[in-house]
Design a protein around this motif. Structure first.
Motif, PDB file in Angstrom:
ATOM      1  N   SER A   1      -1.926 -25.843  14.740  1.00  0.00           N
ATOM      2  CA  SER A   1      -0.759 -26.751  13.322  1.00  0.00           C
ATOM      3  C   SER A   1      -0.345 -28.684  14.266  1.00  0.00           C
ATOM      4  O   SER A   1       0.375 -29.020  13.127  1.00  0.00           O
ATOM      5  CB  SER A   1      -0.055 -26.380  12.261  1.00  0.00           C
TER       6      SER A   1
ATOM      7  N   ALA B   1       6.561 -21.996  13.540  1.00  0.00           N
ATOM      8  CA  ALA B   1       6.969 -21.639  11.585  1.00  0.00           C
ATOM      9  C   ALA B   1       7.876 -23.187  11.434  1.00  0.00           C
ATOM     10  O   ALA B   1       7.790 -23.355  10.399  1.00  0.00           O
ATOM     11  CB  ALA B   1       6.537 -20.254  11.045  1.00  0.00           C
ATOM     12  N   HIS B   2       9.225 -22.142  11.578  1.00  0.00           N
ATOM     13  CA  HIS B   2      10.425 -23.841  11.048  1.00  0.00           C
ATOM     14  C   HIS B   2       9.627 -24.715  11.282  1.00  0.00           C
ATOM     15  O   HIS B   2      10.514 -26.137  11.053  1.00  0.00           O
ATOM     16  CB  HIS B   2      11.435 -22.873  11.313  1.00  0.00           C
TER      17      HIS B   2
ATOM     18  N   GLU C   1       7.761 -25.980   9.434  1.00  0.00           N
ATOM     19  CA  GLU C   1       7.963 -26.984   8.189  1.00  0.00           C
ATOM     20  C   GLU C   1       8.633 -27.868   7.544  1.00  0.00           C
ATOM     21  O   GLU C   1       8.544 -28.751   6.823  1.00  0.00           O
ATOM     22  CB  GLU C   1       8.607 -26.232   7.581  1.00  0.00           C
ATOM     23  N   ASN C   2       9.079 -27.817   8.869  1.00  0.00           N
ATOM     24  CA  ASN C   2      10.632 -29.603   8.616  1.00  0.00           C
ATOM     25  C   ASN C   2       9.376 -30.473   9.097  1.00  0.00           C
ATOM     26  O   ASN C   2       9.700 -31.709   8.840  1.00  0.00           O
ATOM     27  CB  ASN C   2      11.377 -29.650   9.766  1.00  0.00           C
TER      28      ASN C   2
ATOM     29  N   LYS D   1       6.357 -30.665   8.514  1.00  0.00           N
ATOM     30  CA  LYS D   1       6.050 -31.665   6.131  1.00  0.00           C
ATOM     31  C   LYS D   1       6.842 -31.968   5.764  1.00  0.00           C
ATOM     32  O   LYS D   1       6.320 -32.971   4.754  1.00  0.00           O
ATOM     33  CB  LYS D   1       5.134 -30.386   6.100  1.00  0.00           C
ATOM     34  N   LYS D   2       8.329 -31.424   5.719  1.00  0.00           N
ATOM     35  CA  LYS D   2       9.057 -31.955   5.341  1.00  0.00           C
ATOM     36  C   LYS D   2       9.390 -33.125   5.349  1.00  0.00           C
ATOM     37  O   LYS D   2       9.709 -34.267   4.753  1.00  0.00           O
ATOM     38  CB  LYS D   2      10.769 -30.997   5.392  1.00  0.00           C
TER      39      LYS D   2
END
Length: 162
Positions: free
Chosen positions: A82, A145-146, A149-150, A152-153
């Motif tokens: 991803s 995973a973090h 997420e960042n 995506k942010k």
């Protein structure tokens, strides 16, 4: 006659050894092992230019080839499908083995590895950080995973703020 045969044999061995060295000395790609299917820029300045042109955020990875922390982060980064997909499709990507002269990319110091995001207004996103208070922009292999997420942010902030 025997000398000539030895000379020819020695010359042939040396020539083939030189050819072997040339084959192994391929120029290193801009990916430096962080993802060969990702389009990488050469410099921070080129990254800023392409970022403004494309309206995609810039992701800057600071690392060293001989740093064990950078090496394990690189393995985790390349293994996460991803992250590789987002990096390829949604970001202008730059990995630096040398520090840039822009002090904005050393918000809390010149440690490695560290990953920062820059939006198309050329603002370093200091609000998008890793998990650690002492090195805010570092990630470890277990933090993928973090990091995802960042990423995506960073994409979402781009679309909501511009």
């Amino acid at each position: 006659m025997f000398r000539w045969v030895l000379f020819a044999l020695f010359f042939g061995i040396c020539a083939s050894a030189g050819e072997q060295k040339r084959k192994k000395a391929n120029p290193q790609s801009l990916s430096r092992g962080w993802g060969d299917r990702i389009s990488w820029v050469k410099s921070y300045e080129e990254g800023l230019s392409k970022m403004v042109e494309s309206k995609k955020p810039l992701m800057v990875i600071h690392h060293r080839d001989n740093c064990p922390h950078s090496q394990v982060l690189k393995k985790a980064f390349t293994a996460d499908k991803s992250i590789q997909k987002m990096a390829k499709e949604d970001f202008i990507m730059l990995n630096l083995v040398e520090e840039t002269t822009d002090k904005n990319l050393a918000v809390d110091g010149y440690y490695i590895p560290r990953i920062l995001f820059v939006d198309p207004s050329k603002t370093v996103r200091t609000d998008i950080a890793g998990k650690y208070s002492n090195y805010r922009y570092t990630y470890k292999p277990g933090d993928m995973a973090h990091l995802a997420e960042n990423m995506k942010k960073a994409k979402m902030l781009l679309h909501t703020e511009l």
